[in-house]
Design a protein around this motif. Structure first.
Motif, PDB file in Angstrom:
ATOM      1  N   PRO A  73      54.514 -19.241 -49.933  1.00 40.07           N
ATOM      2  CA  PRO A  73      53.589 -18.671 -48.948  1.00 40.07           C
ATOM      3  C   PRO A  73      54.344 -18.084 -47.749  1.00 40.07           C
ATOM      4  CG  PRO A  73      53.497 -21.067 -48.902  1.00 40.07           C
ATOM      5  CD  PRO A  73      54.434 -20.696 -50.000  1.00 40.07           C
ATOM      6  N   THR A  74      53.778 -17.050 -47.167  1.00 36.83           N
ATOM      7  CA  THR A  74      54.366 -16.469 -45.954  1.00 36.83           C
ATOM      8  C   THR A  74      53.975 -17.355 -44.756  1.00 36.83           C
ATOM      9  OG1 THR A  74      52.415 -15.128 -45.567  1.00 36.83           O
ATOM     10  CG2 THR A  74      54.166 -14.137 -46.896  1.00 36.83           C
ATOM     11  N   GLN A  95      51.993 -10.382 -37.907  1.00 33.77           N
ATOM     12  CA  GLN A  95      52.496  -9.015 -38.035  1.00 33.77           C
ATOM     13  C   GLN A  95      51.905  -8.282 -39.240  1.00 33.77           C
ATOM     14  OE1 GLN A  95      56.699  -9.691 -38.253  1.00 33.77           O
ATOM     15  NE2 GLN A  95      56.903  -9.962 -36.044  1.00 33.77           N
ATOM     16  N   SER A  98      52.281  -9.166 -43.340  1.00 34.92           N
ATOM     17  CA  SER A  98      52.780 -10.544 -43.423  1.00 34.92           C
ATOM     18  C   SER A  98      51.961 -11.417 -44.372  1.00 34.92           C
ATOM     19  CB  SER A  98      52.818 -11.169 -42.031  1.00 34.92           C
ATOM     20  OG  SER A  98      51.514 -11.177 -41.487  1.00 34.92           O
ATOM     21  N   LYS A 100      48.292 -11.576 -44.658  1.00 40.27           N
ATOM     22  CA  LYS A 100      47.047 -12.164 -44.119  1.00 40.27           C
ATOM     23  C   LYS A 100      45.936 -12.187 -45.181  1.00 40.27           C
ATOM     24  CE  LYS A 100      47.225  -9.317 -40.504  1.00 40.27           C
ATOM     25  NZ  LYS A 100      48.623  -8.832 -40.474  1.00 40.27           N
ATOM     26  N   ASP A 361      47.873  -1.361 -47.861  1.00 42.56           N
ATOM     27  CA  ASP A 361      49.158  -1.869 -48.346  1.00 42.56           C
ATOM     28  C   ASP A 361      49.726  -0.921 -49.399  1.00 42.56           C
ATOM     29  OD1 ASP A 361      51.182  -3.905 -48.528  1.00 42.56           O
ATOM     30  OD2 ASP A 361      50.305  -4.498 -50.438  1.00 42.56           O
ATOM     31  N   ARG A 389      56.517  -3.521 -45.334  1.00 43.31           N
ATOM     32  CA  ARG A 389      55.519  -4.563 -45.602  1.00 43.31           C
ATOM     33  C   ARG A 389      56.017  -5.589 -46.625  1.00 43.31           C
ATOM     34  NH1 ARG A 389      50.737  -3.616 -43.823  1.00 43.31           N
ATOM     35  NH2 ARG A 389      49.645  -4.757 -45.461  1.00 43.31           N
ATOM     36  N   VAL A 391      57.420  -9.291 -48.146  1.00 44.65           N
ATOM     37  CA  VAL A 391      58.570 -10.153 -47.884  1.00 44.65           C
ATOM     38  C   VAL A 391      59.865  -9.352 -47.782  1.00 44.65           C
ATOM     39  CG1 VAL A 391      59.767 -12.239 -48.653  1.00 44.65           C
ATOM     40  CG2 VAL A 391      57.351 -11.933 -49.201  1.00 44.65           C
TER      41      VAL A 391
HETATM   42  P1  ADP Z   1      48.701  -8.053 -43.993  1.00 41.70           P
HETATM   43  O1  ADP Z   1      47.270  -8.182 -44.292  1.00 41.70           O
HETATM   44  O2  ADP Z   1      49.239  -9.150 -43.164  1.00 41.70           O
HETATM   45  O3  ADP Z   1      49.055  -6.726 -43.415  1.00 41.70           O
HETATM   46  P2  ADP Z   1      48.930  -8.110 -46.841  1.00 41.70           P
HETATM   47  O4  ADP Z   1      48.058  -9.232 -47.089  1.00 41.70           O
HETATM   48  O5  ADP Z   1      48.377  -6.771 -47.105  1.00 41.70           O
HETATM   49  O6  ADP Z   1      49.508  -8.134 -45.366  1.00 41.70           O
HETATM   50  O7  ADP Z   1      50.258  -8.325 -47.677  1.00 41.70           O
HETATM   51  C1  ADP Z   1      51.333  -7.458 -47.573  1.00 41.70           C
HETATM   52  C2  ADP Z   1      52.125  -7.481 -48.867  1.00 41.70           C
HETATM   53  O8  ADP Z   1      52.753  -8.711 -49.008  1.00 41.70           O
HETATM   54  C3  ADP Z   1      51.265  -7.277 -50.080  1.00 41.70           C
HETATM   55  O9  ADP Z   1      51.879  -6.358 -50.922  1.00 41.70           O
HETATM   56  C4  ADP Z   1      51.203  -8.631 -50.721  1.00 41.70           C
HETATM   57  O10 ADP Z   1      51.110  -8.522 -52.115  1.00 41.70           O
HETATM   58  C5  ADP Z   1      52.506  -9.234 -50.299  1.00 41.70           C
HETATM   59  N1  ADP Z   1      52.420 -10.706 -50.184  1.00 41.70           N
HETATM   60  C6  ADP Z   1      51.495 -11.392 -49.544  1.00 41.70           C
HETATM   61  N2  ADP Z   1      51.735 -12.705 -49.636  1.00 41.70           N
HETATM   62  C7  ADP Z   1      52.838 -12.826 -50.356  1.00 41.70           C
HETATM   63  C8  ADP Z   1      53.580 -13.935 -50.822  1.00 41.70           C
HETATM   64  N3  ADP Z   1      53.246 -15.161 -50.527  1.00 41.70           N
HETATM   65  N4  ADP Z   1      54.665 -13.711 -51.568  1.00 41.70           N
HETATM   66  C9  ADP Z   1      55.013 -12.460 -51.875  1.00 41.70           C
HETATM   67  N5  ADP Z   1      54.372 -11.392 -51.477  1.00 41.70           N
HETATM   68  C10 ADP Z   1      53.291 -11.559 -50.717  1.00 41.70           C
END
Ligand code: ADP
Ligand code: MG
Length: 809
Positions: A73-74, A95, A98, A100, A361, A389, A391
């Motif tokens: 998890p992030t 950010q 990240s 969300k 995304d 965007r 990881v």
């Molecule tokens: P945010 O809403 O914070 O801008 P997103 O939810 O759109 O970010 O996620 C950004 C990218 O990160 C997406 O491509 C998603 O698939 C990827 N991602 C999200 N959580 C993880 C995770 N735990 N491990 C790997 N990739 C992730």
């Protein structure tokens, strides 16, 4: 809306389980699992979570995550998921990119799973997104990770088949929607029931709660049960007490893993800005694209019309890379296609409005270009956040600012956004000016799009709140129009109100080709300016460059000193790299900035030779009569002293001297043009006068004398006395001659002297009618009188008779 108590709901769900007997058996195992998971919620410690397995999550969710490669998890997921599982309201700020989305989708799945939610239970979770594309993206992610669950998910966004949505509304458990469409269903669809809602999520919460959605969101929130869990997520989170109160959030848990971070934007996002003049912008963008053909670029613009025009124009200019455009006024199907195409492709440029700035995304975006200054810091963060965007994501952001807009950089830096000023290699800027003008002259539709883009951009600047940064009055609108290929700048009504009269007059010069009448109106006001625009047409690119040169000299703007900061990029246009100069893409027929490095005297000499060989007379302007005969411009010989001298001293290629000479000659050209315009006006006036005379002559049998220089009729005998006015007849005549009476009645009442003057209009018919009705016994008398009169007197007398005639008749 109908609201049921929780006990009612439980009874309802029990009765459903009785109907589906196999489910009941299965539910015994599930109950145990759920109980275990729920018992673990209070023990969640975010610091100990390394993988998703460390969370007490259902097997279905864990498998869904694993299948999609979500293992670790992030930060936001680690910190938010625990609180969300515990049933707390959350304000999540993290950010861009990240993760969300998973931070709220996982708790939704788990919440409904633990409540053994079924299709029959209706809407259990509601996710609201500010845009259709983002809603679609959330929906897609939900389907990926929640595919093993039994819930049904629905996407309710505008532009879709409302009837289709309506019928399925009662079967949806997790609803992803945009505010407008949701409210429409709430208002119009009897099948829509969200009275059992368990969890409400606002993604891009600050946007959902801002002024643009205020009334819609208020109406939606009113329709939702207050005893629900609420999760708000955004990179720029709202903490406004008013917003929280609107959502009935009293003590939400604030989760902001990056609050202590050095920057609010992702570490892997390289950010820089350049400052350029308004007329350079399009060329900078064009050059940027031409230098990044193997990259995925997202360009943000202020208005739909700009996006449309830039897209249409650049497609015609053929940059050598796929172009796409995404904006709100596009048809929904097209929007979806473009969104998917941009996700899929690697070497592509997408022009977009702020519609694409939030949450989307797009995978592997290399560059985010902010072509127009963002409205505020938040908009900047979200736009820039479309790259770098996830990881491992990396990306670069370039902000293009006008000199006045540079003030926004202070706000960006104060908000912990690391951004460096860089400069563009002027020799790399390509000005496709002539090509654009040619395209526009051939394509009226494109020209209209350009005009709309021009006006709408200025309107958007005008409407910006931050007047320190956005000041429409400091913009050189004429130069901007020219850079868009518009030789004559369109009228900008909203600016005119605040401008000096002379500027307003100049603006009134609308497109000369559009209507001749408009041109006539404006000619008086803009004689000298017209002259300028004529020469613009021929040498527009040069003019832009010269203007720019002057401006830069005046303002002492740092002259494109590459990369003031320690910016390290492989970029050609943004950094001088000697080794790369020859590697520039072969210049298409654009005008390049004349730089010493790019000057090729040999080529010019070859060109001159070629021209001489073909015996082409360069810089000659032959004019033709309407019959097609060439005419010599007799005033062409009027030349400046300098020109005469140079003629005597012979030719030679001294560029500076030639420039000076051209400037001198220009002055004479201006004078000559003015004279021509004046002569044209005189000619038009003369023609108009003649026409008027002819018209009057046609209507008026008495000649073409106007009212003002008509004969003195005071000597005429009183016609009443001559003809012994018949009172009754007079009354009658007034009834029979409505036309004439109605026109002259005003004059009559005002001035008795006017009474005897020939009426200006409708005389011919009346006269001929009058002649028909003159009685024979009176004709002799009339002949006698008329014989004694001069022509003018006779005219006036005849008029008198006409009036009389009505009485006689
Ligand atoms: P945010 O809403 O914070 O801008 P997103 O939810 O759109 O970010 O996620 C950004 C990218 O990160 C997406 O491509 C998603 O698939 C990827 N991602 C999200 N959580 C993880 C995770 N735990 N491990 C790997 N990739 C992730
Ligand atoms: Mg998001």
């Amino acid at each position: 809306m109908k609201q049921e108590s929780s006990t009612d709901k439980k009874q309802k769900s029990k009765s459903k389980h009785r109907i589906y007997k196999p489910r009941k058996k299965k539910s015994v195992e599930e109950d145990a699992a759920i109980k275990y998971l729920q018992s673990q919620y209070d023990t969640i410690n975010a610091d100990e979570i390394k993988t998703f397995k460390d969370f007490p999550l259902s097997q279905k969710t864990l498998k869904g995550l694993k299948d999609n490669n979500y293992i670790h998890p992030t930060d936001i997921q680690r910190q938010a998921i625990g609180y969300a599982l515990q049933g707390k309201d959350i304000l999540g700020a993290a950010q861009t990119g990240s993760g969300k989305t998973l931070a709220f989708l996982i708790p939704i799945l788990e919440n409904l799973f633990c409540k053994k939610w079924t299709r029959m239970d209706g809407v259990g979770a509601l996710v609201i997104s500010p845009t259709r594309e983002l809603a679609y993206q959330i929906y897609a992610t939900l389907r990926k990770i929640g595919g093993l669950h039994d819930f049904s998910a629905g996407l309710i966004i505008g532009g879709q088949n409302l009837k289709f949505e309506r019928k399925r509304m009662d079967q949806i458990n997790i609803l992803i929607c945009t505010p407008g469409r949701l409210l429409q269903h709430m208002d119009e669809n009897p099948l829509f029931d969200c009275s059992h809602l368990q969890i409400l999520v606002l993604d891009e919460a600050d946007r959902c709660l801002d002024l643009g959605f205020e009334t819609t969101m208020n109406a939606i929130i009113e329709n939702l049960p207050p005893d629900r869990q609420t999760l708000l997520f955004s990179a720029t989170q709202t903490k406004s007490v008013k917003d929280l109160a609107r959502l009935s959030l009293k003590f939400p848990t604030y989760v902001a893993p990056h609050e202590q971070a050095a920057t609010v934007t992702p570490q892997s996002l390289q950010q820089s800005y350049i400052v350029c003049e308004i007329e350079e912008k399009l060329a900078v963008l064009w050059s940027f694209i031409r230098n990044h053909l193997k990259q995925k670029v997202l360009v943000f613009m202020a208005t739909c019309k700009q996006v449309k025009y830039t897209y249409d124009l650049f497609c015609k200019l053929r940059p050598g890379v796929s172009l796409l455009a995404l904006y709100g006024t596009l048809h929904q199907e097209r929007r979806e296609q473009i969104y998917e195409e941009f996700c899929r492709k690697s070497n592509v440029v997408l022009f977009a409005t702020d519609l694409a700035s939030r949450g989307l995304d797009f995978p592997r975006v290399n560059w985010v270009l902010q072509y127009d200054c963002p409205e505020d810091v938040e908009t900047y963060i979200h736009r820039a956040g479309r790259t770098a965007r996830g990881v491992l994501g990396k990306g670069e952001g370039l902000l293009i600012l006008l000199p006045q807009e540079e003030k926004i950089v202070d706000s960006l830096k104060q908000s912990k956004i690391p951004i460096n000023k860089i400069s563009v290699d002027p020799s790399k800027i390509m000005y496709p000016q002539k090509k654009i003008e040619t395209l526009l002259s051939d394509n009226s539709e494109l020209k209209q799009t350009a005009q709309r883009a021009f006006v709408n951009y200025l309107k958007s600047v005008y409407l910006m709140k931050n007047k320190e940064v956005f000041n429409v009055h400091t913009l050189d609108t004429d130069a901007y129009a020219r850079s868009l290929g518009l030789i004559v700048p369109p009228v900008i009504k909203f600016i005119n109100k605040h401008r000096k009269p002379i500027e307003v007059k100049n603006q009134l010069r609308d497109d000369a080709e559009e209507t001749i009448s408009k041109l006539k109106e404006k000619q008086d006001a803009s004689e000298s300016k017209d002259n300028e625009s004529e020469s613009d047409h021929d040498e527009s690119s040069k003019l832009i460059l010269e203007d720019l040169k002057k401006k830069k000299e005046k303002k002492e703007i740092p002259k494109f000193n590459f990369h003031a900061g320690g910016y390290d990029s492989d970029d050609d246009i943004l950094k001088i790299k000697q080794k790369n100069i020859n590697a520039m893409p072969t210049p298409v027929p654009e005008t390049q900035v004349p730089s010493k490095a790019s000057a090729k005297p040999l080529t010019n000499a070859a060109l001159v030779k070629k021209i001489l060989k073909k015996k082409i007379k360069v810089n000659t302007n032959v004019k033709f009569t309407e019959e097609g005969e060439a005419i010599d411009d007799e005033k062409k010989d009027v030349k400046s002293e300098l020109a005469r001298q140079s003629k005597k001293s012979g030719g030679g290629l001294d560029i500076e001297k030639t420039k000076e000479l051209l400037r001198e000659e220009d002055k004479f050209d201006v004078l000559r043009f003015r004279e021509k315009v004046k002569a044209k006006h005189r000619e038009e006036k003369r023609k108009l006068k003649n026409k008027k005379k002819e018209d009057e002559g046609e209507k008026d049998d008495f000649g073409s004398q106007s009212e003002s220089d008509g004969p003195d009729l005071s000597w005429l005998p009183d016609p009443d006395k001559v003809y012994k006015k018949d009172e009754d007849g007079s009354k009658e005549s007034s009834e029979h001659s409505n036309d004439v009476q109605s026109e002259s009645s005003d004059e009559e009442s005002e001035n008795d002297v006017e009474d005897v003057r020939p009426p200006k209009r409708k005389l011919t018919n009346e006269k001929s009618k009058a002649d028909d009705h003159v009685k024979p016994h009176k004709l002799k008398k009339l002949e006698d009188i008329s014989a004694a009169l001069s022509v003018q007197e006779a005219e006036a007398f005849a008029m008198q008779l006409l009036k009389r005639n009505k009485i006689i008749h």
